[in-house]
Write an enzyme that holds these catalytic residues in place. Structure first.
Site, PDB file in Angstrom:
ATOM      1  N   GLU A 192       6.442  61.584 -10.153  1.00 16.18           N
ATOM      2  CA  GLU A 192       5.518  62.397  -9.352  1.00 16.18           C
ATOM      3  C   GLU A 192       4.194  62.616 -10.083  1.00 16.18           C
ATOM      4  O   GLU A 192       3.315  63.318  -9.585  1.00 16.18           O
ATOM      5  CB  GLU A 192       6.144  63.754  -9.010  1.00 16.18           C
ATOM      6  CG  GLU A 192       7.294  63.674  -8.013  1.00 16.18           C
ATOM      7  CD  GLU A 192       6.887  62.992  -6.709  1.00 16.18           C
ATOM      8  OE1 GLU A 192       5.808  63.291  -6.192  1.00 16.18           O
ATOM      9  OE2 GLU A 192       7.668  62.153  -6.225  1.00 16.18           O
ATOM     10  N   PRO A 208      -4.397  58.932  -8.444  1.00 18.10           N
ATOM     11  CA  PRO A 208      -5.091  58.797  -7.151  1.00 18.10           C
ATOM     12  C   PRO A 208      -6.051  59.964  -6.901  1.00 18.10           C
ATOM     13  O   PRO A 208      -6.883  59.891  -6.001  1.00 18.10           O
ATOM     14  CB  PRO A 208      -3.939  58.794  -6.130  1.00 18.10           C
ATOM     15  CG  PRO A 208      -2.745  59.319  -6.834  1.00 18.10           C
ATOM     16  CD  PRO A 208      -2.942  59.037  -8.285  1.00 18.10           C
ATOM     17  N   ARG A 227     -14.278  41.775 -18.524  1.00 20.67           N
ATOM     18  CA  ARG A 227     -15.081  40.664 -17.998  1.00 20.67           C
ATOM     19  C   ARG A 227     -16.584  40.982 -18.028  1.00 20.67           C
ATOM     20  O   ARG A 227     -17.407  40.083 -17.900  1.00 20.67           O
ATOM     21  CB  ARG A 227     -14.608  40.220 -16.618  1.00 20.67           C
ATOM     22  CG  ARG A 227     -14.826  41.183 -15.503  1.00 20.67           C
ATOM     23  CD  ARG A 227     -14.018  40.775 -14.282  1.00 20.67           C
ATOM     24  NE  ARG A 227     -14.247  39.400 -13.876  1.00 20.67           N
ATOM     25  CZ  ARG A 227     -15.349  38.953 -13.312  1.00 20.67           C
ATOM     26  NH1 ARG A 227     -16.343  39.794 -13.104  1.00 20.67           N
ATOM     27  NH2 ARG A 227     -15.486  37.695 -12.969  1.00 20.67           N
ATOM     28  N   ASP A 244     -21.813  38.486  -9.506  1.00 20.94           N
ATOM     29  CA  ASP A 244     -20.623  38.991  -8.808  1.00 20.94           C
ATOM     30  C   ASP A 244     -20.987  40.014  -7.748  1.00 20.94           C
ATOM     31  O   ASP A 244     -22.015  40.684  -7.844  1.00 20.94           O
ATOM     32  CB  ASP A 244     -19.695  39.716  -9.801  1.00 20.94           C
ATOM     33  CG  ASP A 244     -18.783  38.745 -10.526  1.00 20.94           C
ATOM     34  OD1 ASP A 244     -18.615  37.617 -10.056  1.00 20.94           O
ATOM     35  OD2 ASP A 244     -18.245  39.140 -11.577  1.00 20.94           O
TER      36      ASP A 244
HETATM   37  N1  SAM Z   1       2.330  62.568  -6.765  1.00 15.45           N
HETATM   38  C1  SAM Z   1       1.089  61.980  -7.175  1.00 15.45           C
HETATM   39  C2  SAM Z   1      -0.003  62.361  -6.172  1.00 15.45           C
HETATM   40  O1  SAM Z   1       0.289  62.463  -4.988  1.00 15.45           O
HETATM   41  O2  SAM Z   1      -1.172  62.506  -6.579  1.00 15.45           O
HETATM   42  C3  SAM Z   1       1.205  60.476  -7.224  1.00 15.45           C
HETATM   43  C4  SAM Z   1       2.132  59.999  -8.305  1.00 15.45           C
HETATM   44  S1  SAM Z   1       2.276  58.261  -8.365  1.00 15.45           S
HETATM   45  C5  SAM Z   1       3.739  57.997  -7.443  1.00 15.45           C
HETATM   46  C6  SAM Z   1       2.757  57.909 -10.018  1.00 15.45           C
HETATM   47  C7  SAM Z   1       1.635  57.497 -10.935  1.00 15.45           C
HETATM   48  O3  SAM Z   1       1.015  56.335 -10.448  1.00 15.45           O
HETATM   49  C8  SAM Z   1       0.518  58.499 -11.103  1.00 15.45           C
HETATM   50  O4  SAM Z   1       0.836  59.460 -12.071  1.00 15.45           O
HETATM   51  C9  SAM Z   1      -0.639  57.630 -11.528  1.00 15.45           C
HETATM   52  O5  SAM Z   1      -0.645  57.414 -12.926  1.00 15.45           O
HETATM   53  C10 SAM Z   1      -0.345  56.311 -10.842  1.00 15.45           C
HETATM   54  N2  SAM Z   1      -1.167  56.064  -9.644  1.00 15.45           N
HETATM   55  C11 SAM Z   1      -0.736  56.082  -8.373  1.00 15.45           C
HETATM   56  N3  SAM Z   1      -1.725  55.800  -7.524  1.00 15.45           N
HETATM   57  C12 SAM Z   1      -2.826  55.604  -8.265  1.00 15.45           C
HETATM   58  C13 SAM Z   1      -4.185  55.297  -7.941  1.00 15.45           C
HETATM   59  N4  SAM Z   1      -4.602  55.150  -6.693  1.00 15.45           N
HETATM   60  N5  SAM Z   1      -5.055  55.161  -8.967  1.00 15.45           N
HETATM   61  C14 SAM Z   1      -4.657  55.318 -10.232  1.00 15.45           C
HETATM   62  N6  SAM Z   1      -3.381  55.604 -10.595  1.00 15.45           N
HETATM   63  C15 SAM Z   1      -2.477  55.754  -9.627  1.00 15.45           C
END
Ligand code: SAM
Length: 252
Positions: free
Chosen positions: A119, A92, A157, A172
């Protein structure tokens, strides 16, 4: 490894999710035609003495677990040893994916997508082993697999020959800078709801004009921010100006 146009390797603790994804629809077809290869690699196979341990508690305390460096690094290294690859971590905290970024990513021959869990992953992997960080949006998922699937689907795609018609992707939403027009199919009337008459007229020019007006009005209403960068003809600009005047007159 093959000479496929686009190759994806997902580093994941849950390869079954990716296998299910690549077994259906456009992705399966692209794989069968040899345009695309989707593979997975599980960091659990790279754990010391087969302990299977891929996570540990965070230094400094706090809730949850963190994915350890060694299994992830070994998995990524094993991929890089087989040839050039661009390694992206789904997080994220990464660059937000949009249609134009997906277009850029189509040019990468081998894209490795690292899916985190818990995490997240130890920062030292990001510092040393990751080339780019990609985010699906400003929300938190429990794992990177869904984000990896979204990236692969969005890229595949766009590849020539993936869709029934290459024109589909061109019209699109976002590709043309605007949202797409509304779509209708048979029957002509259902539960008293008719299809707009122009779509049944057979008049190609009128249909195109109606669709362009739809794109403009939808974008103006739902995503006005897109208009700042959309390539608009003089006629488009006139239509938008008229729509905005109407909105003002209605006090919207
Ligand atoms: N503790 C992290 C933070 O607050 O940035 C979030 C960890 S999340 C619970 C677990 C995993 O989900 C991350 O390591 C990532 O690979 C994935 N993930 C979660 N949200 C995401 C998003 N918006 N985009 C891409 N990957 C995401």
């Amino acid at each position: 490894m093959t000479d496929a146009l686009n190759q994806f390797t997902v580093v994941t603790l849950f390869p079954e999710l990716i296998e299910a994804f690549s077994a259906v629809g456009i992705v399966r077809r692209a794989c069968e035609r040899g345009h695309v290869v989707v593979q997975t690699i599980n960091p659990r196979s790279f754990t010391l003495a087969g302990t299977g341990r891929v996570d540990d508690a965070p230094y400094g305390g706090g809730p949850g677990m963190v994915m350890m460096v060694a299994p992830l690094r070994a998995a990524i290294t094993s991929i890089r040893e087989r040839g050039p690859a661009t390694v992206a971590y789904l997080t994220p905290q990464g660059r937000r994916i949009d249609q134009s970024l997906l277009g850029e990513l189509t040019r990468i021959n081998h894209l490795v997508l690292v899916a985190g869990r818990y995490e997240g992953i130890d920062e030292r992997v990001i510092e040393r082993d990751i080339d780019l960080e990609l985010s699906l949006g400003d929300f938190v998922l429990s794992g990177g697999e869904i984000a990896a699937m979204a990236v692969m689907d969005g890229i595949i795609r766009l590849l020539p020959g993936s869709l029934g018609s290459d024109l589909s992707a061109q019209s699109d939403s976002f590709t043309c800078g605007l949202l797409e027009h509304a779509q209708y199919t048979r029957p002509e009337i259902i539960d008293g709801q008719p299809v707009p008459a122009v779509l049944l007229s057979g008049n190609h020019a009128e249909i195109q004009a109606w669709r362009q007006e739809q794109r403009l009005s939808r974008t103006l209403t739902r995503r006005p921010d897109l208009l700042a960068t959309a390539k608009l003809s003089e006629a488009d600009q006139a239509v938008i100006a008229e729509m905005m005047t109407k909105k003002e007159d209605l006090g919207e």
